[in-house]
Design an enzyme around this catalytic site. Structure first.
Site, PDB file in Angstrom:
ATOM      1  N   ARG A  97     -18.998  -6.475   9.260  1.00  0.00           N
ATOM      2  CA  ARG A  97     -18.721  -7.775   9.871  1.00  0.00           C
ATOM      3  C   ARG A  97     -18.993  -8.854   8.838  1.00  0.00           C
ATOM      4  NH1 ARG A  97     -18.063 -12.835  11.304  1.00  0.00           N
ATOM      5  NH2 ARG A  97     -18.050 -13.254  13.534  1.00  0.00           N
ATOM      6  N   MET A 117       8.328  -2.648  -7.321  1.00  0.00           N
ATOM      7  CA  MET A 117       7.539  -1.713  -6.534  1.00  0.00           C
ATOM      8  C   MET A 117       7.148  -0.487  -7.355  1.00  0.00           C
ATOM      9  SD  MET A 117       7.356  -3.694  -4.201  1.00  0.00           S
ATOM     10  CE  MET A 117       6.435  -2.973  -2.879  1.00  0.00           C
ATOM     11  N   GLY A 118       5.925   0.010  -7.053  1.00  0.00           N
ATOM     12  CA  GLY A 118       5.438   1.178  -7.790  1.00  0.00           C
ATOM     13  C   GLY A 118       4.732   0.805  -9.085  1.00  0.00           C
ATOM     14  N   ASP A 146       2.784   5.890  -6.599  1.00  0.00           N
ATOM     15  CA  ASP A 146       4.020   5.837  -5.810  1.00  0.00           C
ATOM     16  C   ASP A 146       5.268   5.900  -6.682  1.00  0.00           C
ATOM     17  OD1 ASP A 146       2.795   5.619  -3.267  1.00  0.00           O
ATOM     18  OD2 ASP A 146       2.269   3.562  -3.747  1.00  0.00           O
ATOM     19  N   HIS A 205      -1.845  -2.207  -9.865  1.00  0.00           N
ATOM     20  CA  HIS A 205      -2.884  -1.629  -9.015  1.00  0.00           C
ATOM     21  C   HIS A 205      -4.083  -2.550  -9.020  1.00  0.00           C
ATOM     22  CE1 HIS A 205      -5.703   1.271  -7.307  1.00  0.00           C
ATOM     23  NE2 HIS A 205      -4.621   1.877  -6.853  1.00  0.00           N
ATOM     24  N   HIS A 220       0.882  -1.184   0.000  1.00  0.00           N
ATOM     25  CA  HIS A 220       0.000   0.000   0.000  1.00  0.00           C
ATOM     26  C   HIS A 220       0.916   1.229   0.000  1.00  0.00           C
ATOM     27  CE1 HIS A 220      -3.525   2.331   0.568  1.00  0.00           C
ATOM     28  NE2 HIS A 220      -3.920   1.959   1.773  1.00  0.00           N
TER      29      HIS A 220
HETATM   30  N1  COA Z   1       5.603  -6.406 -10.187  1.00  0.00           N
HETATM   31  C1  COA Z   1       5.607  -7.608 -10.811  1.00  0.00           C
HETATM   32  N2  COA Z   1       4.487  -8.286 -11.098  1.00  0.00           N
HETATM   33  C2  COA Z   1       3.314  -7.742 -10.722  1.00  0.00           C
HETATM   34  C3  COA Z   1       3.247  -6.497 -10.063  1.00  0.00           C
HETATM   35  C4  COA Z   1       4.456  -5.832  -9.800  1.00  0.00           C
HETATM   36  N3  COA Z   1       4.456  -4.656  -9.170  1.00  0.00           N
HETATM   37  N4  COA Z   1       1.959  -6.203  -9.811  1.00  0.00           N
HETATM   38  C5  COA Z   1       1.227  -7.216 -10.281  1.00  0.00           C
HETATM   39  N5  COA Z   1       2.050  -8.150 -10.826  1.00  0.00           N
HETATM   40  C6  COA Z   1       1.644  -9.399 -11.428  1.00  0.00           C
HETATM   41  C7  COA Z   1       1.229 -10.384 -10.356  1.00  0.00           C
HETATM   42  O1  COA Z   1       2.336 -11.117  -9.882  1.00  0.00           O
HETATM   43  C8  COA Z   1       0.224 -11.239 -11.078  1.00  0.00           C
HETATM   44  O2  COA Z   1       0.923 -12.140 -11.881  1.00  0.00           O
HETATM   45  P1  COA Z   1       0.396 -13.649 -12.046  1.00  0.00           P
HETATM   46  O3  COA Z   1      -0.956 -13.527 -12.678  1.00  0.00           O
HETATM   47  O4  COA Z   1       1.448 -14.303 -12.903  1.00  0.00           O
HETATM   48  O5  COA Z   1       0.330 -14.209 -10.657  1.00  0.00           O
HETATM   49  C9  COA Z   1      -0.457 -10.253 -12.041  1.00  0.00           C
HETATM   50  O6  COA Z   1       0.471  -9.174 -12.204  1.00  0.00           O
HETATM   51  C10 COA Z   1      -1.776  -9.693 -11.465  1.00  0.00           C
HETATM   52  O7  COA Z   1      -1.530  -9.034 -10.245  1.00  0.00           O
HETATM   53  P2  COA Z   1      -2.415  -9.230  -8.946  1.00  0.00           P
HETATM   54  O8  COA Z   1      -1.564  -9.879  -7.890  1.00  0.00           O
HETATM   55  O9  COA Z   1      -3.709  -9.849  -9.285  1.00  0.00           O
HETATM   56  O10 COA Z   1      -2.693  -7.763  -8.513  1.00  0.00           O
HETATM   57  P3  COA Z   1      -3.421  -7.335  -7.180  1.00  0.00           P
HETATM   58  O11 COA Z   1      -4.583  -6.528  -7.613  1.00  0.00           O
HETATM   59  O12 COA Z   1      -3.692  -8.440  -6.236  1.00  0.00           O
HETATM   60  O13 COA Z   1      -2.287  -6.462  -6.480  1.00  0.00           O
HETATM   61  C11 COA Z   1      -0.839  -4.709  -6.011  1.00  0.00           C
HETATM   62  C12 COA Z   1      -2.153  -5.109  -6.678  1.00  0.00           C
HETATM   63  C13 COA Z   1      -0.778  -3.185  -5.992  1.00  0.00           C
HETATM   64  C14 COA Z   1      -0.806  -5.238  -4.569  1.00  0.00           C
HETATM   65  C15 COA Z   1       0.339  -5.303  -6.797  1.00  0.00           C
HETATM   66  O14 COA Z   1       0.300  -4.798  -8.119  1.00  0.00           O
HETATM   67  C16 COA Z   1       1.673  -5.003  -6.156  1.00  0.00           C
HETATM   68  O15 COA Z   1       2.099  -5.723  -5.248  1.00  0.00           O
HETATM   69  N6  COA Z   1       2.382  -3.924  -6.602  1.00  0.00           N
HETATM   70  C17 COA Z   1       3.648  -3.534  -6.012  1.00  0.00           C
HETATM   71  C18 COA Z   1       3.422  -2.720  -4.755  1.00  0.00           C
HETATM   72  C19 COA Z   1       2.899  -1.339  -5.037  1.00  0.00           C
HETATM   73  O16 COA Z   1       3.408  -0.620  -5.887  1.00  0.00           O
HETATM   74  N7  COA Z   1       1.875  -0.945  -4.267  1.00  0.00           N
HETATM   75  C20 COA Z   1       1.256   0.354  -4.374  1.00  0.00           C
HETATM   76  C21 COA Z   1      -0.142   0.225  -4.820  1.00  0.00           C
HETATM   77  S1  COA Z   1      -0.882   1.816  -5.125  1.00  0.00           S
END
Ligand code: COA
Length: 377
Positions: free
Chosen positions: A358, A259-260, A314, A263, A224
């Protein structure tokens, strides 16, 4: 006896948990509105405090309303001697997110209206938290570096004062504008994890200090808000833009997150990125250092080509804050100071039409069984 498993939306993906009139994310057009106004228009036409007023009241302030709002914010910036003493005693290596989380919790203990959860009192408390958070973030940071806190200056705007309490000086107006824009962009984003946390706490009819303390705890995680710090650590690990692609490919080999990027809601671009990128580029011009933006551009190009994943807010915010001179551990606390506005707007909205949050869990553990006596275990 096995039950049929209900549909479980892990991570609450795609679940509408309530209605809201605060903001709207439109992933199909990569856009975001606050109370009906496009966020990129607010960045160009309004200041962060005008946007705070808008999010809390539903409409932009007129000149008189804005003056009253700013006067109240300025009058509430100072911390009590008791809180300053507590901040002095924090471990020097405490993460600034833990410091601001504890400081907001402490504010709840000394606020004269903590127990009053009427709308009017919650608004007054939201204002006090909003006004004091930058002072607390900066004081905790300075103390951790062996420096004394700096008293807020009521002759300065919210964003000017932020630099004043951290550095003891106010930078050029281009820098203030870039910071103010980042604060507008970070202020609100529908039912993200920290906002939903704040609403869940509020739904128990707990007070706003508790809701915001919990929101800060949720925001700290690297999936996050913590991502803006992680982005800068990552950029610093890459020796030059020329090797960014090779660095990224190694990450892909290890199936590591970048990272970054990515979404939960936006899958074809984060509405806030173009505006923040524009102001990060302004910062690179002002400082005369284009390295971070060049490396960023390379990472974004390869991520899109290879993974079809776009950057989130980010990604440009991390280097923008670095170029403004902030230490990396301050990035997420800055996000806190901004998101206090969104959390508060949601606390008010939740409380106005509350139902305890809940959900259910589907049990997949052991069947019911007798408790064995001690000698038989
Ligand atoms: N780097 C590499 N791969 C990524 C990625 C990233 N930042 N974000 C998503 N992916 C990949 C996932 O591994 C997944 O691959 P798979 O289908 O082979 O397993 C695919 O893209 C779909 O992602 P998913 O895990 O379904 O996305 P989510 O909606 O659950 O997660 C985040 C969203 C933001 C948690 C995720 O993109 C992430 O961890 N990003 C990095 C942290 C970040 O920048 N956070 C700030 C958010 S505003």
């Amino acid at each position: 006896m096995s039950e049929t498993a209900p549909e479980i939306r892990k991570g609450l993906v795609g679940v509408y948990a309530d209605e809201s009139t605060v903001s709207k994310v439109m992933p199909e057009t990569n856009s975001l509105t606050y109370r009906g106004y496009a966020v990129q228009d607010l960045c160009e036409e309004a200041s962060f405090d005008e946007v705070a007023y808008l999010l809390w009241n539903g409409e932009l302030p007129n000149a008189k309303e804005l003056a009253a709002f700013q006067a109240e914010e300025k009058a509430n910036r100072a911390l009590s001697p008791a809180l300053l003493r507590v901040l002095h005693d924090f471990p020097k290596d405490a993460h600034p997110m833990d410091a601001i989380r504890t400081a907001v919790s402490f504010l709840g203990m000394e606020d004269p209206e903590t127990a009053d959860i009427s709308d009017a009192a919650q608004r007054r408390k939201a204002m006090r938290i909003f006004a004091k958070a930058p002072t607390a973030v900066a004081a905790a940071f300075r103390l951790s570096k062996g420096m004394e806190p700096i008293a807020p200056d009521a002759s300065l705007s919210y964003s000017e004062n932020f630099f004043h309490v951290v550095f003891g000086k106010v930078p050029a107006k281009e820098v203030i504008k870039a910071f103010d824009v980042s604060m507008i962009l970070y202020a609100e984003h529908t039912f993200n994890a920290s906002t939903f946390t704040a609403r869940t706490v509020t739904s128990t009819m707990a007070d706003i200090h508790g809701a915001i303390t919990a929101g800060i705890a949720a925001l700290k995680g690297p999936l996050h808000g913590g991502a803006n710090e992680a982005v800068m650590h990552m950029l610093k690990e890459i020796p030059s833009p020329e090797v960014a692609e090779a660095w990224l490919r190694q990450r892909f080999d290890h199936k590591a997150l970048v990272m970054g990027f990515g979404h939960r809601v936006y899958k074809s671009g984060d509405s806030r990125v173009p505006t923040m990128k524009k102001y990060a580029e302004v910062m690179a011009e002002v400082v005369g250092d284009k390295r971070w933006m060049n490396t960023s551009a390379e990472l974004a190009r390869v991520m899109l080509a290879e993974k079809n994943i776009h950057p989130n807010l980010d990604f440009p915010a991390g280097p923008a804050y670095y170029l403004m001179g902030f230490d990396i551990p301050l990035f997420t606390p800055i996000f806190v100071c901004s998101r206090i506005v969104g959390w508060s707007a949601h606390v008010l909205e939740q409380m106005a039409d509350n139902r305890l949050i809940r959900p259910l869990s589907f049990y997949t553990g052991l069947e019911q069984r007798p408790v064995p006596p001690m000698g038989a275990r």
